[in-house]
Write an enzyme that holds these catalytic residues in place. Structure first.
Site, short mmCIF file in Angstrom:
data_model
loop_
_atom_site.label_atom_id
_atom_site.label_comp_id
_atom_site.label_asym_id
_atom_site.label_seq_id
_atom_site.Cartn_x
_atom_site.Cartn_y
_atom_site.Cartn_z
CB SER A 114 -11.43 -6.66 3.78
OG SER A 114 -12.24 -6.98 2.67
CB SER A 122 -14.60 -8.38 0.60
OG SER A 122 -13.83 -7.74 -0.38
CB THR A 138 -6.89 -8.85 -0.69
OG1 THR A 138 -6.47 -7.50 -0.86
CG2 THR A 138 -6.83 -9.22 0.79
CE LYS A 168 -5.58 -7.90 -5.14
NZ LYS A 168 -5.94 -6.70 -5.89
CG ASP A 190 -9.23 -5.46 -9.13
OD1 ASP A 190 -10.29 -5.28 -8.49
OD2 ASP A 190 -8.12 -5.59 -8.59
N GLY A 249 -0.38 -2.97 -8.93
CA GLY A 249 -1.30 -4.06 -9.23
C GLY A 249 -2.58 -3.59 -9.89
P1 NAP Z 1 0.22 -0.80 -5.50
O1 NAP Z 1 0.36 -2.11 -6.19
O2 NAP Z 1 0.94 -0.58 -4.21
O3 NAP Z 1 0.65 0.34 -6.54
C1 NAP Z 1 0.62 1.69 -6.20
C2 NAP Z 1 1.18 2.54 -7.34
O4 NAP Z 1 1.12 3.89 -6.91
C3 NAP Z 1 2.64 2.26 -7.69
O5 NAP Z 1 2.85 2.48 -9.07
C4 NAP Z 1 3.38 3.30 -6.86
O6 NAP Z 1 4.62 3.69 -7.39
C5 NAP Z 1 2.43 4.47 -6.96
N1 NAP Z 1 2.61 5.40 -5.85
C6 NAP Z 1 2.48 5.13 -4.53
N2 NAP Z 1 2.73 6.25 -3.81
C7 NAP Z 1 3.04 7.22 -4.71
C8 NAP Z 1 3.41 8.59 -4.60
N3 NAP Z 1 3.51 9.17 -3.40
N4 NAP Z 1 3.66 9.27 -5.73
C9 NAP Z 1 3.56 8.70 -6.94
N5 NAP Z 1 3.22 7.39 -7.12
C10 NAP Z 1 2.96 6.68 -6.01
O7 NAP Z 1 -1.32 -0.48 -5.17
P2 NAP Z 1 -2.59 -0.95 -6.02
O8 NAP Z 1 -3.08 -2.22 -5.48
O9 NAP Z 1 -2.24 -0.83 -7.45
O10 NAP Z 1 -3.67 0.16 -5.59
C11 NAP Z 1 -3.55 1.51 -6.00
C12 NAP Z 1 -4.78 2.30 -5.53
O11 NAP Z 1 -5.94 1.81 -6.16
C13 NAP Z 1 -5.05 2.18 -4.03
O12 NAP Z 1 -5.49 3.42 -3.55
C14 NAP Z 1 -6.17 1.18 -3.93
O13 NAP Z 1 -7.00 1.38 -2.81
C15 NAP Z 1 -6.94 1.51 -5.21
N6 NAP Z 1 -7.71 0.37 -5.70
C16 NAP Z 1 -9.06 0.53 -5.77
C17 NAP Z 1 -9.85 -0.49 -6.24
C18 NAP Z 1 -11.32 -0.30 -6.31
O14 NAP Z 1 -12.04 -1.31 -6.44
N7 NAP Z 1 -11.82 0.91 -6.29
C19 NAP Z 1 -9.25 -1.72 -6.63
C20 NAP Z 1 -7.87 -1.84 -6.54
C21 NAP Z 1 -7.11 -0.78 -6.07
P3 NAP Z 1 6.00 2.93 -7.02
O15 NAP Z 1 6.01 1.69 -7.87
O16 NAP Z 1 7.03 3.91 -7.38
O17 NAP Z 1 5.92 2.62 -5.55
#
Ligand code: NAP
Length: 289
Positions: A21, A23, A68, A72, A112, A140
């Site tokens: 993390s 954070s 996290t 969550k 977020d 998420g």
């Molecule tokens: P998550 O809950 O695991 O969701 C990931 C999403 O991406 C799901 O819809 C998943 O589809 C899809 N996915 C994963 N691998 C894929 C692939 N190979 N092809 C197509 N779709 C794919 O993750 P999350 O927490 O939402 O986070 C998503 C991204 O946002 C991460 O990279 C995270 O680091 C980033 N993020 C950044 C911030 C920031 O502050 N900048 C905050 C939060 C998150 P399925 O449902 O089909 O598995």
């Protein structure tokens, strides 16, 4: 640095695992920059211990916490209140301990949403009101993104482009009540070409392109990007992803996930400390790390 002493206020991250993390770096940098006698630690909490850990925040007089993966959603049942945006998204990433008449109250928030929206607002993206948009992914982070976009910009069309539309259905159902214009649409990634070309805003809410798989991108057909579009990647490592590089080469305006990372932290920090986070110092520390 202010030495820790008997008056130090504490904030913690509840997650499992937590060792990667950012954070602690973000918040401790901010505390130091503002000479606050505060400290932020990351605690690895197994799912079976979450209830006791949350009770510990109250018992030990913590000022707050971040939450996290994988806590969550489950953490919500142990809190006294939640903000409308946390309820809408169905996930809490920050807890604020407020002093009530009958003792401390734990309030769950989802920062977020504000963290995602703030960089768009800073870009002066008011032209997004009523625009067409695409969000890649439905996990998420996408929930916070979609809620923020629906309630702030009332898009004409908001397309969720996902690899498995069945898995996006619960998001679409849960957020339908915020979709005043009936703009939400879920389609398979391979069918998203027309929506990508006609949209003003494209958001990557998948991990595609994240280190160490930097060759990944949610959208391979980079000729579909154009001037006049805003392409926003939530991935923050690397700071410039393949998606952003290719979209930038075709004239699109690009936003990386680092600003969202900082702003979601800032939205919690101000509630804990009553102060605006010194984001320049935090950005510098993150880039140096
Ligand atoms: P998550 O809950 O695991 O969701 C990931 C999403 O991406 C799901 O819809 C998943 O589809 C899809 N996915 C994963 N691998 C894929 C692939 N190979 N092809 C197509 N779709 C794919 O993750 P999350 O927490 O939402 O986070 C998503 C991204 O946002 C991460 O990279 C995270 O680091 C980033 N993020 C950044 C911030 C920031 O502050 N900048 C905050 C939060 C998150 P399925 O449902 O089909 O598995």
């Amino acid at each position: 640095m202010t030495p820790l002493d008997a008056r130090t206020r504490l904030v913690t991250l509840l997650g499992h695992p937590v060792e990667h993390s950012r954070s602690p770096l973000i918040h401790n940098t901010a505390f130091r920059a503002q000479r606050l006698n505060w400290a932020y630690v990351a605690t690895d909490v197994r799912p079976d211990d979450l209830e006791a850990a949350v009770a510990g925040l109250r018992a030990l007089g913590f000022a707050g916490a971040n939450v996290t993966i994988p806590h969550k959603e489950t953490v919500r049942r142990y809190l006294d209140e939640e903000t409308p945006r946390a309820r809408a998204v169905g996930a809490v990433n920050a807890i604020v301990v407020k002093q009530g008449r009958r003792g401390p109250r734990l309030v769950g928030d989802n920062t977020d949403v504000a963290g995602f929206l703030q960089p768009l607002a800073a870009l002066g993206a008011t032209s997004l009101v009523g625009a067409e948009m695409v969000v890649f992914g439905a996990g998420g982070a996408a929930r916070a993104v979609v809620y923020g976009l629906l309630t702030t910009y009332r898009p004409a069309r908001l397309t969720l482009a996902v690899r498995d539309p069945r898995r996006a259905e619960s998001l679409a159902v849960d957020l339908a009540r915020y979709d005043e214009r009936g703009s939400l649409d879920v389609i398979a990634l391979e069918e998203a070409g027309a929506a990508v070309r006609s949209s003003r805003l494209l958001v990557n809410a998948t991990p595609l392109g994240m280190h160490p798989h930097e060759e990944g991108t949610p959208w391979e057909a980079s000729d579909d990007f154009s001037r006049g579009q805003i392409v926003y990647d939530l991935v923050y490592n690397p700071e410039v992803t393949r998606l952003l590089r290719e979209a930038g080469e075709r004239g699109a305006q690009c936003l990386g996930g680092l600003e969202m990372l900082i702003e979601q932290a800032a939205a919690a920090y101000v509630q804990w400390t009553g102060r605006a986070m010194p984001t320049d110092a935090v950005r510098e520390a993150l880039r140096a790390a």
